[in-house]
Scaffold this active site. Sequence first.
Site, PDB file in Angstrom:
ATOM      1  N   TYR A 277      -0.665   3.361   3.493  1.00 47.08           N
ATOM      2  CA  TYR A 277      -0.943   3.290   1.995  1.00 47.08           C
ATOM      3  C   TYR A 277      -2.452   3.802   1.644  1.00 47.08           C
ATOM      4  O   TYR A 277      -2.667   4.471   0.633  1.00 47.08           O
ATOM      5  CB  TYR A 277      -0.705   1.907   1.510  1.00 47.08           C
ATOM      6  CG  TYR A 277       0.659   1.560   1.388  1.00 47.08           C
ATOM      7  CD1 TYR A 277       1.252   1.002   2.381  1.00 47.08           C
ATOM      8  CD2 TYR A 277       1.390   2.075   0.065  1.00 47.08           C
ATOM      9  CE1 TYR A 277       2.844   0.665   2.267  1.00 47.08           C
ATOM     10  CE2 TYR A 277       2.730   1.665   0.005  1.00 47.08           C
ATOM     11  CZ  TYR A 277       3.434   1.040   0.898  1.00 47.08           C
ATOM     12  OH  TYR A 277       4.931   0.977   0.833  1.00 47.08           O
TER      13      TYR A 277
ATOM     14  N   GLN B  95       9.098   4.839 -11.643  1.00 45.06           N
ATOM     15  CA  GLN B  95       9.373   4.127 -10.414  1.00 45.06           C
ATOM     16  C   GLN B  95       8.100   4.428  -9.290  1.00 45.06           C
ATOM     17  O   GLN B  95       7.833   4.040  -8.398  1.00 45.06           O
ATOM     18  CB  GLN B  95      10.527   4.838  -9.685  1.00 45.06           C
ATOM     19  CG  GLN B  95      11.847   4.299 -10.426  1.00 45.06           C
ATOM     20  CD  GLN B  95      13.163   5.190  -9.792  1.00 45.06           C
ATOM     21  OE1 GLN B  95      13.799   4.719  -8.824  1.00 45.06           O
ATOM     22  NE2 GLN B  95      13.482   6.302 -10.448  1.00 45.06           N
TER      23      GLN B  95
ATOM     24  N   ASP C 160       1.848   6.076  -8.420  1.00 45.40           N
ATOM     25  CA  ASP C 160       0.887   7.163  -8.320  1.00 45.40           C
ATOM     26  C   ASP C 160      -0.141   6.959  -9.508  1.00 45.40           C
ATOM     27  O   ASP C 160      -1.235   7.453  -9.512  1.00 45.40           O
ATOM     28  CB  ASP C 160       1.469   8.192  -8.133  1.00 45.40           C
ATOM     29  CG  ASP C 160       2.298   8.888  -9.149  1.00 45.40           C
ATOM     30  OD1 ASP C 160       3.140   9.664  -8.748  1.00 45.40           O
ATOM     31  OD2 ASP C 160       2.286   8.642 -10.222  1.00 45.40           O
TER      32      ASP C 160
ATOM     33  N   HIS D 225       7.712  -0.344  -9.955  1.00 49.32           N
ATOM     34  CA  HIS D 225       7.328  -0.504  -8.415  1.00 49.32           C
ATOM     35  C   HIS D 225       6.009  -0.765  -8.241  1.00 49.32           C
ATOM     36  O   HIS D 225       5.453  -0.759  -7.245  1.00 49.32           O
ATOM     37  CB  HIS D 225       7.969   0.436  -7.530  1.00 49.32           C
ATOM     38  CG  HIS D 225       9.515   0.657  -7.759  1.00 49.32           C
ATOM     39  ND1 HIS D 225       9.993   1.908  -7.438  1.00 49.32           N
ATOM     40  CD2 HIS D 225      10.397   0.047  -8.201  1.00 49.32           C
ATOM     41  CE1 HIS D 225      11.321   1.792  -7.413  1.00 49.32           C
ATOM     42  NE2 HIS D 225      11.530   0.503  -7.974  1.00 49.32           N
TER      43      HIS D 225
ATOM     44  N   CYS E 274      -9.275 -12.810   3.329  1.00 50.00           N
ATOM     45  CA  CYS E 274     -10.024 -13.934   2.794  1.00 50.00           C
ATOM     46  C   CYS E 274     -10.970 -14.380   4.023  1.00 50.00           C
ATOM     47  O   CYS E 274     -10.407 -14.851   5.118  1.00 50.00           O
ATOM     48  CB  CYS E 274      -9.307 -15.077   2.211  1.00 50.00           C
ATOM     49  SG  CYS E 274     -10.423 -16.389   1.686  1.00 50.00           S
TER      50      CYS E 274
ATOM     51  N   GLY F 216      13.459  13.243 -12.563  1.00 47.75           N
ATOM     52  CA  GLY F 216      12.881  13.272 -11.413  1.00 47.75           C
ATOM     53  C   GLY F 216      13.383  12.264 -10.201  1.00 47.75           C
ATOM     54  O   GLY F 216      12.431  11.562  -9.713  1.00 47.75           O
TER      55      GLY F 216
ATOM     56  N   SER G  82      16.303  10.399  -7.765  1.00 47.22           N
ATOM     57  CA  SER G  82      17.608  10.732  -7.136  1.00 47.22           C
ATOM     58  C   SER G  82      18.593   9.726  -7.515  1.00 47.22           C
ATOM     59  O   SER G  82      19.834   9.784  -7.383  1.00 47.22           O
ATOM     60  CB  SER G  82      17.501  10.619  -5.659  1.00 47.22           C
ATOM     61  OG  SER G  82      17.032   9.214  -5.266  1.00 47.22           O
TER      62      SER G  82
ATOM     63  N   ASN H  87      16.242  17.576 -13.596  1.00 49.03           N
ATOM     64  CA  ASN H  87      16.414  17.650 -12.141  1.00 49.03           C
ATOM     65  C   ASN H  87      16.569  18.964 -11.479  1.00 49.03           C
ATOM     66  O   ASN H  87      17.924  19.228 -12.190  1.00 49.03           O
ATOM     67  CB  ASN H  87      17.257  16.409 -11.488  1.00 49.03           C
ATOM     68  CG  ASN H  87      17.015  16.005 -10.147  1.00 49.03           C
ATOM     69  OD1 ASN H  87      16.584  16.965  -9.408  1.00 49.03           O
ATOM     70  ND2 ASN H  87      16.873  14.731  -9.901  1.00 49.03           N
TER      71      ASN H  87
HETATM   72  N1  APR Z   1      10.770  18.093 -11.225  1.00 49.70           N
HETATM   73  C1  APR Z   1      12.070  17.021 -11.151  1.00 49.70           C
HETATM   74  N2  APR Z   1      12.602  16.603 -10.516  1.00 49.70           N
HETATM   75  C2  APR Z   1      12.180  16.831  -9.350  1.00 49.70           C
HETATM   76  C3  APR Z   1      11.185  17.762  -8.747  1.00 49.70           C
HETATM   77  C4  APR Z   1      10.486  18.354  -9.992  1.00 49.70           C
HETATM   78  N3  APR Z   1       9.872  19.329  -9.639  1.00 49.70           N
HETATM   79  N4  APR Z   1      11.089  17.821  -7.510  1.00 49.70           N
HETATM   80  C5  APR Z   1      12.050  17.251  -6.857  1.00 49.70           C
HETATM   81  N5  APR Z   1      12.793  16.608  -7.926  1.00 49.70           N
HETATM   82  C6  APR Z   1      13.774  15.639  -7.868  1.00 49.70           C
HETATM   83  C7  APR Z   1      14.427  15.560  -6.594  1.00 49.70           C
HETATM   84  O1  APR Z   1      15.462  16.687  -6.821  1.00 49.70           O
HETATM   85  C8  APR Z   1      15.136  14.093  -6.453  1.00 49.70           C
HETATM   86  O2  APR Z   1      16.386  14.177  -7.196  1.00 49.70           O
HETATM   87  O3  APR Z   1      13.122  14.167  -7.813  1.00 49.70           O
HETATM   88  C9  APR Z   1      14.001  13.319  -7.044  1.00 49.70           C
HETATM   89  C10 APR Z   1      13.262  12.410  -6.102  1.00 49.70           C
HETATM   90  O4  APR Z   1      13.946  11.538  -5.590  1.00 49.70           O
HETATM   91  P1  APR Z   1      13.465  10.632  -4.490  1.00 49.70           P
HETATM   92  O5  APR Z   1      12.776  11.214  -3.483  1.00 49.70           O
HETATM   93  O6  APR Z   1      14.607   9.646  -4.050  1.00 49.70           O
HETATM   94  O7  APR Z   1      12.410   9.625  -5.274  1.00 49.70           O
HETATM   95  P2  APR Z   1      12.799   8.207  -6.312  1.00 49.70           P
HETATM   96  O8  APR Z   1      14.296   8.637  -6.859  1.00 49.70           O
HETATM   97  O9  APR Z   1      11.676   8.342  -7.170  1.00 49.70           O
HETATM   98  O10 APR Z   1      12.991   6.999  -5.403  1.00 49.70           O
HETATM   99  C11 APR Z   1      12.982   6.122  -5.886  1.00 49.70           C
HETATM  100  O11 APR Z   1      12.917   4.903  -3.934  1.00 49.70           O
HETATM  101  O12 APR Z   1      11.674   4.806  -1.633  1.00 49.70           O
HETATM  102  C12 APR Z   1      11.957   4.394  -3.045  1.00 49.70           C
HETATM  103  O13 APR Z   1      10.133   3.222  -4.227  1.00 49.70           O
HETATM  104  C13 APR Z   1      10.487   4.171  -3.914  1.00 49.70           C
HETATM  105  O14 APR Z   1      10.276   4.597  -6.248  1.00 49.70           O
HETATM  106  C14 APR Z   1      10.933   5.053  -4.914  1.00 49.70           C
HETATM  107  C15 APR Z   1      12.405   4.845  -5.334  1.00 49.70           C
END
Ligand code: APR
EC number: 2.3.1.286
Length: 240
Positions: A65, A100, A103, A118, A147, A187, A189, A210
Site C-alpha cells: 500500500y 470505488q 486514490d 472503499h 502503538c 470506468g 467493470s 467505458n
Molecule cells: N476510461 C473509462 N473507463 C476505463 C478506462 C478509461 N480511460 N480505462 C479502463 N476503463 C474501464 C475498464 O474497461 C474496466 O471496465 O475501467 C474498468 C475498471 O474495472 P476494474 O479494474 O475492475 O476496477 P473497478 O471496477 O473500479 O473495481 C471495483 O474492485 O478490486 C476491487 O476495491 C477494488 O474498487 C475496486 C473494485
Amino acid sequence: MNQAVSEWVRDARRIVLLSGAGMSAESGVPTFRDAQTGLWARFRPEELATEDAFRANPQRVWDWYASRREMIAQVTPNAGHVAVAEFQRRHPGRLTVVTQNVDGLHQRAGSPGVLALHGNIAEDRWLDRARSCCVPENIEAGRPPRCAICGNLRRPAVVWFGEMLPAQVLRQAEEAAAACDLMLVVGTSGVVYPAAGLARATAGRVVVVNPHASELDDAAHAVLRGTAAALLPQLLLGAP
Ligand code: APR
C-alpha cells in the site's frame, strides 16, 4: 456526443456519478482487472487486500500500500476528474460523486462531498479497537507503524475484500442513487458489490461510460464507448 444523453444531462435535476478505477486510468493509475496491466493480473488480492493477509504478513501488505500511495502521490487528476469538479462548481448540489476509488483524485480535482465507498489509501487507522493508549503521540514509526504501548498496528484505511463498507457513506450513496434521475457509471467493470448494486437500484436513467464492455452494460439506458477523460468534458461541459 450522443445527443440524447447530452439532453438527459441538461435536464437532470440530480445526477450521481459512480466511478471506478477506469476514471483514474488516464492519470496513470492502474486498474484492477485489465488482463495485462491490472493490479490483480500482477498481484493476488487474497495475499494483499484482506485483513487475514495483513495479520499474516503486516509488513508485506503495508509496503504494497505504501508503494501505491507513493505512485498515486505523483499523479494528477485527469480531464475527466476536472470536468466533474467543474460541473459541480457550475451547478452546486446537482451532481454527487460516489467512487470505488481510494486514490483521492476526485477530491484533489476539487469535487466536494465525495462518497468514497472503499476508503482512502492516503489514510490509515487502527487494526484493532483503539485503547486509551492508542493515540497519535504513541504511534511508533514502522512498517506498519504501531502503538508503542500495546502494539496495536496501523492499517490502510481502505475496505478490503470481505469487509463491510463504511455504513454512513454507503447509506448516503444509496440515498443519492435512489433520488437521482440520472446515474453516470464511469470506468467500472461492475463486478464488485454493493457498489455495482447502486447502478441496478437507481430509479434514474443509467449511462455507462467505458471503452470496453462491462457487467453493468445490461443495466444501462445508454452506453458511451469511450474514456473518461475524452467523454466527460463533452458530456458535462459541452466541450467540443
Ligand atoms: N476510461 C473509462 N473507463 C476505463 C478506462 C478509461 N480511460 N480505462 C479502463 N476503463 C474501464 C475498464 O474497461 C474496466 O471496465 O475501467 C474498468 C475498471 O474495472 P476494474 O479494474 O475492475 O476496477 P473497478 O471496477 O473500479 O473495481 C471495483 O474492485 O478490486 C476491487 O476495491 C477494488 O474498487 C475496486 C473494485
